[in-house]
Design an enzyme around this catalytic site. Structure first.
Site: not given
Ligand SMILES: Cc1cc2nc3c(=O)[nH]c(=O)nc-3n(C[C@H](O)[C@H](O)[C@H](O)COP(=O)(O)OP(=O)(O)OC[C@H]3O[C@@H](n4cnc5c(N)ncnc54)[C@H](O)[C@@H]3O)c2cc1C
Length: 557
Positions: A15-16, A26, A43, A45, A47, A289, A432
């Site tokens: 996500a991030a 862009r 890339s 989901a 969630c 995260d 409303y």
């Molecule tokens: C089942 C589930 C349901 C969710 N539902 C919601 C929701 O409804 N609403 C909401 O807002 N959020 C929800 N979330 C939370 C949301 O998915 C996370 O906040 C979001 O994915 C965070 O994105 P991120 O890119 O920060 O981290 P991540 O998704 O953890 O991605 C980080 C990536 O970096 C990779 N990585 C880590 N270390 C290294 C390294 N040293 N070298 C290379 N790659 C590395 C990891 O393997 C991973 O692929 C949910 C999460 C889950 C698991």
């Protein structure tokens, strides 16, 4: 500004990371951009994964939004999957990356580096933890494994360890898949971000849907069969049959790489960042995260890991890393989750968190319809509002119900972001028409009730506080003012019953030396009864906020 000789490296492709990639391109059409991720997929989901397991989302391709080739072909971005960043030399501005397929190291020079390494599930080192069919759900690959197991038809008993947001989503989706589901939670309530009184409403609902809920008990070990698959979960108090276990006891930020590279970790144990997403090392940003945030209600660092926040942080980091200026001031802890037929949301801080902050607070629970009561499809929602009793500033809200809660949670999130007081909420010009709201929206009604409580115009008491009084065996009159039919349909044990329309005439039957707490279905008639008794000279009167609709401690007939 950046140009083709500038190299932006992003670690992490969910996500991030991918939001940052898209925005960076862009902002800078020519900059060299490389993404490394240790995973097979990018890339995606996360969630949506519980709904994929539950067969609500049928096509896995819909969860994976983009392939690496898309970024290369459309945007000239190199996405290296199965490549793990293992070290950052912040002096020479180099990232060491291990190609997990070929087992060799590659080195990338960076001008700007964005760390988006996310979080990982906590896996407790309990006996039997490595048995088959014990899963965590974090990545899309985890979801594929869980779905394959559920699809096999060989698993009937599911134990979900941890009653948080993911635990709730999985409970629903495994029940949908025809499994017997038990949720086990170490705390004395499910959904720990909520106050217990609101969580109990959700707990009652999921139990009605067939989920067994065990609180105040923790898993001690797992037992398996000869094929090394889990068969039993052993807790402190019982043994549960289990063909599949979902571990959802929480996550922790992935900060090892950052920490080992001298990047500062904050008090929340996530990476400390400025509002421009900068770490303490020049040209290195952290997002999603793995990074912490400022809670706009408390003004303190917080770590609430959500995809919505990750995307915003990604965008801000990308703008800054490509030579622009943007900031992200913080969050108010907004969360929303569907739990079977209930919608559950929170923004700001709970009553429990506010008390922990040392704040003097006032709160209320107000049930209401989500749309005009006469319009087809109206559904109940129960709103809890929490305010600072000194400043009258809104601190938070929790809303639970079958009706539309999302827009109310978002209104609260907006109000909190701009530091609104409780008294400003009823003046908001909310939309409303009968299919969408009541003329006086439920949220406005709740804010008015809280405003009256803050001003001492009325004295309410929460259902939880009434239950605590009963536990302490305090001597007070609990007065049911509903109709005879409602009373006979189920009432709180030990109450007196005087219908509201008879109360003025029969008030003299009540012992005025005792504390009297009135209740009805939703709190509205209880508040009217409160006024009748006050006008009749009773001094020690309170009405129960939310009344039967928010009462989670059982009724008797
Ligand atoms: C089942 C589930 C349901 C969710 N539902 C919601 C929701 O409804 N609403 C909401 O807002 N959020 C929800 N979330 C939370 C949301 O998915 C996370 O906040 C979001 O994915 C965070 O994105 P991120 O890119 O920060 O981290 P991540 O998704 O953890 O991605 C980080 C990536 O970096 C990779 N990585 C880590 N270390 C290294 C390294 N040293 N070298 C290379 N790659 C590395 C990891 O393997 C991973 O692929 C949910 C999460 C889950 C698991």
């Amino acid at each position: 500004m950046s140009n083709e000789s500038t190299h932006l490296v992003i670690i992490g492709g969910v996500a991030a990371g991918m939001k940052a990639v898209a925005k960076a391109r862009r902002e800078s059409p020519t900059m060299r951009i490389t993404v490394v991720t240790d995973e097979q997929y990018i890339s995606y989901a996360s969630c949506g994964t519980p709904y994929f397991i539950g067969n609500v989302v049928k096509d896995s391709k819909k969860l994976i939004l983009r392939e690496p080739s898309y970024f290369k072909e459309m945007h000239n971005i190199d996405v290296l999957i199965r490549h793990q960043a293992t070290a950052i030399d912040t002096k020479s501005k180099v990232v060491k990356v291990n190609d997990l397929e070929k087992g060799r190291d590659i080195v990338f020079h960076y001008d700007k580096l964005i760390i988006a390494t996310g979080a990982q599930p906590i896996v407790p080192p309990l006996p039997g933890i490595s048995l088959g069919n014990i899963f965590s759900l974090r990545t899309v690959s985890d979801a594929f494994k869980i779905k394959t197991c559920v699809d096999s038809g060989m698993v009937k008993n599911a134990v979900i360890v941890g009653g948080g947001l993911i635990g709730m989503e999985m409970a629903e989706n495994l029940i949908v898949r025809g499994m017997k589901v038990t949720v086990i939670e170490l705390l004395d309530q499910i959904l720990p971000p909520l106050d217990k009184d609101m969580a109990l409403i959700v707990q009652k609902h999921i139990m009605e849907k067939g989920v067994e809920v065990i609180t105040s008990d923790g898993v001690k070990s797992f037992e398996g069969n000869s094929s090394n698959s889990v068969t039993k979960v052993i807790t402190g108090k019982r043994q549960l049959p289990a063909d599949i276990v979902i571990l959802s006891i929480g996550i922790r930020p992935n900060t090892k790489l950052a920490q080992e590279s001298g990047i500062e970790i904050g008090t929340t144990r996530a990476i400390k960042v400025t509002e421009r997403m900068e770490t303490n090392i020049p040209d290195i940003y952290a997002i999603g995260d793995c990074a912490e945030n400022i809670h706009l209600v408390t003004g303190k660092p917080t770590w609430i890991a959500l995809g919505s926040t990750a995307a915003k942080m990604g965008r801000v980091a990308a703008i800054n890393a490509t030579g622009g200026i943007d900031t992200f001031k913080g969050i108010v802890g907004t969360m929303i989750v569907k739990v079977f037929d209930l919608n559950v949301g929170k923004a700001g801080i709970s009553e429990r968190e506010a008390i922990k902050e040392g704040l003097k607070i006032e709160s209320t629970i107000v049930p209401a319809g989500d749309i005009a009561h006469y319009y087809p499809g109206t559904k109940d929602i129960i709103i809890k509002l929490i305010a600072d009793a000194t400043t009258r500033k809104l601190l938070g809200a929790e809303i639970v119900g079958e009706g539309m809660i999302d827009k109310r949670i978002d209104i609260i999130a907006t109000a909190l972001t701009f530091g609104a007081t409780v008294d400003q909420i009823p003046k908001l010009d909310l939309g409303y028409a009968p299919p969408y709201a009541m003329a006086m929206d439920a949220l406005i009604a709740a804010a008015n009730v809280l405003s009256n409580k803050l001003s001492g115009k009325t004295v309410g008491i929460l259902p939880r506080q009434v239950e605590e009084k009963r536990d302490r065996r305090e001597d007070f009159i609990l007065l049911d003012v509903r109709t005879e039919i409602e009373y006979k349909g189920g009432h709180i044990k030990g109450c007196r019953h005087v219908p509201l329309d008879k109360l003025a005439l029969r008030a003299n039957e009540l012992d005025s030396s005792k504390e009297i707490i009135t209740y009805c279905r939703s709190g509205l008639r209880a508040a009217q009864a409160y006024r009748i008794l006050k006008n009749a000279g009773f001094r020690n009167v309170k009405y129960m906020d939310g009344s039967v609709m928010a009462w989670a401690y059982g009724l008797e007939k």
